[in-house]
Design a protein around this motif. Structure first.
Motif, PDB file in Angstrom:
ATOM      1  N   LEU A  12      48.477  62.967  29.785  1.00 27.05           N
ATOM      2  CA  LEU A  12      49.534  63.312  30.730  1.00 27.05           C
ATOM      3  C   LEU A  12      48.931  63.755  32.055  1.00 27.05           C
ATOM      4  O   LEU A  12      47.841  64.332  32.084  1.00 27.05           O
ATOM      5  CB  LEU A  12      50.402  64.454  30.180  1.00 27.05           C
ATOM      6  N   GLU A  13      49.648  63.509  33.122  1.00 21.30           N
ATOM      7  CA  GLU A  13      49.257  64.058  34.415  1.00 21.30           C
ATOM      8  C   GLU A  13      49.308  65.582  34.310  1.00 21.30           C
ATOM      9  O   GLU A  13      50.171  66.120  33.602  1.00 21.30           O
ATOM     10  CB  GLU A  13      50.216  63.587  35.516  1.00 21.30           C
ATOM     11  N   PRO A  14      48.421  66.292  34.983  1.00 19.18           N
ATOM     12  CA  PRO A  14      48.413  67.754  34.897  1.00 19.18           C
ATOM     13  C   PRO A  14      49.758  68.401  35.228  1.00 19.18           C
ATOM     14  O   PRO A  14      50.165  69.361  34.565  1.00 19.18           O
ATOM     15  CB  PRO A  14      47.338  68.171  35.908  1.00 19.18           C
ATOM     16  N   THR A  15      50.470  67.871  36.207  1.00 18.37           N
ATOM     17  CA  THR A  15      51.771  68.458  36.570  1.00 18.37           C
ATOM     18  C   THR A  15      52.804  68.236  35.473  1.00 18.37           C
ATOM     19  O   THR A  15      53.643  69.110  35.223  1.00 18.37           O
ATOM     20  CB  THR A  15      52.292  67.881  37.901  1.00 18.37           C
ATOM     21  N   VAL A  16      52.737  67.088  34.816  1.00 16.64           N
ATOM     22  CA  VAL A  16      53.665  66.797  33.721  1.00 16.64           C
ATOM     23  C   VAL A  16      53.365  67.705  32.530  1.00 16.64           C
ATOM     24  O   VAL A  16      54.272  68.263  31.903  1.00 16.64           O
ATOM     25  CB  VAL A  16      53.596  65.306  33.318  1.00 16.64           C
ATOM     26  N   LEU A  17      52.089  67.875  32.221  1.00 14.78           N
ATOM     27  CA  LEU A  17      51.684  68.754  31.131  1.00 14.78           C
ATOM     28  C   LEU A  17      52.140  70.193  31.396  1.00 14.78           C
ATOM     29  O   LEU A  17      52.711  70.847  30.520  1.00 14.78           O
ATOM     30  CB  LEU A  17      50.172  68.697  30.933  1.00 14.78           C
ATOM     31  N   ALA A  18      51.907  70.672  32.616  1.00 17.07           N
ATOM     32  CA  ALA A  18      52.315  72.039  32.965  1.00 17.07           C
ATOM     33  C   ALA A  18      53.824  72.204  32.864  1.00 17.07           C
ATOM     34  O   ALA A  18      54.318  73.201  32.319  1.00 17.07           O
ATOM     35  CB  ALA A  18      51.832  72.390  34.370  1.00 17.07           C
ATOM     36  N   ASN A  22      55.738  74.710  30.294  1.00 14.82           N
ATOM     37  CA  ASN A  22      56.693  75.696  30.804  1.00 14.82           C
ATOM     38  C   ASN A  22      58.061  75.533  30.145  1.00 14.82           C
ATOM     39  O   ASN A  22      58.706  76.517  29.786  1.00 14.82           O
ATOM     40  CB  ASN A  22      56.820  75.596  32.319  1.00 14.82           C
ATOM     41  N   ALA A  23      58.500  74.295  29.986  1.00 20.28           N
ATOM     42  CA  ALA A  23      59.793  74.032  29.348  1.00 20.28           C
ATOM     43  C   ALA A  23      59.772  74.480  27.892  1.00 20.28           C
ATOM     44  O   ALA A  23      60.744  75.055  27.398  1.00 20.28           O
ATOM     45  CB  ALA A  23      60.141  72.542  29.452  1.00 20.28           C
ATOM     46  N   ALA A  24      58.664  74.223  27.213  1.00 16.92           N
ATOM     47  CA  ALA A  24      58.539  74.649  25.818  1.00 16.92           C
ATOM     48  C   ALA A  24      58.603  76.166  25.716  1.00 16.92           C
ATOM     49  O   ALA A  24      59.339  76.719  24.881  1.00 16.92           O
ATOM     50  CB  ALA A  24      57.220  74.131  25.229  1.00 16.92           C
ATOM     51  N   GLY A  28      61.145  78.963  23.841  1.00 17.60           N
ATOM     52  CA  GLY A  28      60.540  79.693  22.729  1.00 17.60           C
ATOM     53  C   GLY A  28      59.854  78.794  21.715  1.00 17.60           C
ATOM     54  O   GLY A  28      59.747  79.141  20.542  1.00 17.60           O
ATOM     55  N   LEU A  29      59.393  77.624  22.166  1.00 21.73           N
ATOM     56  CA  LEU A  29      58.738  76.660  21.285  1.00 21.73           C
ATOM     57  C   LEU A  29      57.289  76.485  21.685  1.00 21.73           C
ATOM     58  O   LEU A  29      56.949  76.616  22.863  1.00 21.73           O
ATOM     59  CB  LEU A  29      59.427  75.287  21.386  1.00 21.73           C
ATOM     60  N   ASP A  30      56.443  76.157  20.708  1.00 23.82           N
ATOM     61  CA  ASP A  30      55.106  75.743  21.105  1.00 23.82           C
ATOM     62  C   ASP A  30      55.213  74.299  21.603  1.00 23.82           C
ATOM     63  O   ASP A  30      56.206  73.602  21.369  1.00 23.82           O
ATOM     64  CB  ASP A  30      54.085  75.920  19.980  1.00 23.82           C
ATOM     65  N   PHE A  31      54.188  73.876  22.340  1.00 23.79           N
ATOM     66  CA  PHE A  31      54.241  72.563  22.979  1.00 23.79           C
ATOM     67  C   PHE A  31      54.427  71.435  21.967  1.00 23.79           C
ATOM     68  O   PHE A  31      55.209  70.516  22.192  1.00 23.79           O
ATOM     69  CB  PHE A  31      52.973  72.348  23.813  1.00 23.79           C
ATOM     70  N   ASN A  32      53.729  71.503  20.830  1.00 25.93           N
ATOM     71  CA  ASN A  32      53.867  70.451  19.817  1.00 25.93           C
ATOM     72  C   ASN A  32      55.302  70.348  19.319  1.00 25.93           C
ATOM     73  O   ASN A  32      55.841  69.246  19.175  1.00 25.93           O
ATOM     74  CB  ASN A  32      52.920  70.702  18.641  1.00 25.93           C
TER      75      ASN A  32
END
Length: 87
Positions: A12-18, A22-24, A28-32
């Motif tokens: 993923l692009e760094p901005t998309v990953l960030a 943040n959305a996760a 209250g969710l982990d990224f996975n």
């Protein structure tokens, strides 16, 4: 002993990953778990159903929602200072 889950790698692009992290966190969710939920919602039709329901809500109550938003904006707009008015 496994949980039946498979591991994969995504680039993923760094901005998309960030943004995703943040959305996760906001949910209250982990990224996975967040990614897992997005895929499940997208492939099950739940996301489309939710978007359709939102469009119906906006179509039916959009004007009232606009009025409510304007009222809330007005409540949070700072009043002009008297010093600025005298200038």
């Amino acid at each position: 002993m496994g949980n039946g889950k498979k591991q994969t790698q995504v680039r993923l692009e760094p901005t998309v990953l960030a943004a995703g992290k943040n959305a996760a966190a906001a949910r209250g969710l982990d990224f996975n778990r967040y990614i897992e939920r997005l895929i499940a919602e997208d492939t099950s039709g739940a996301r489309a159903a939710g978007m359709a329901a939102a469009q119906r809500l906006i179509g039916t109550h959009g004007e009232g929602l606009d009025d409510l938003e304007a009222d809330l904006d007005a409540q949070h707009t700072p009043a002009p200072s008297t010093r600025d008015a005298a200038a």
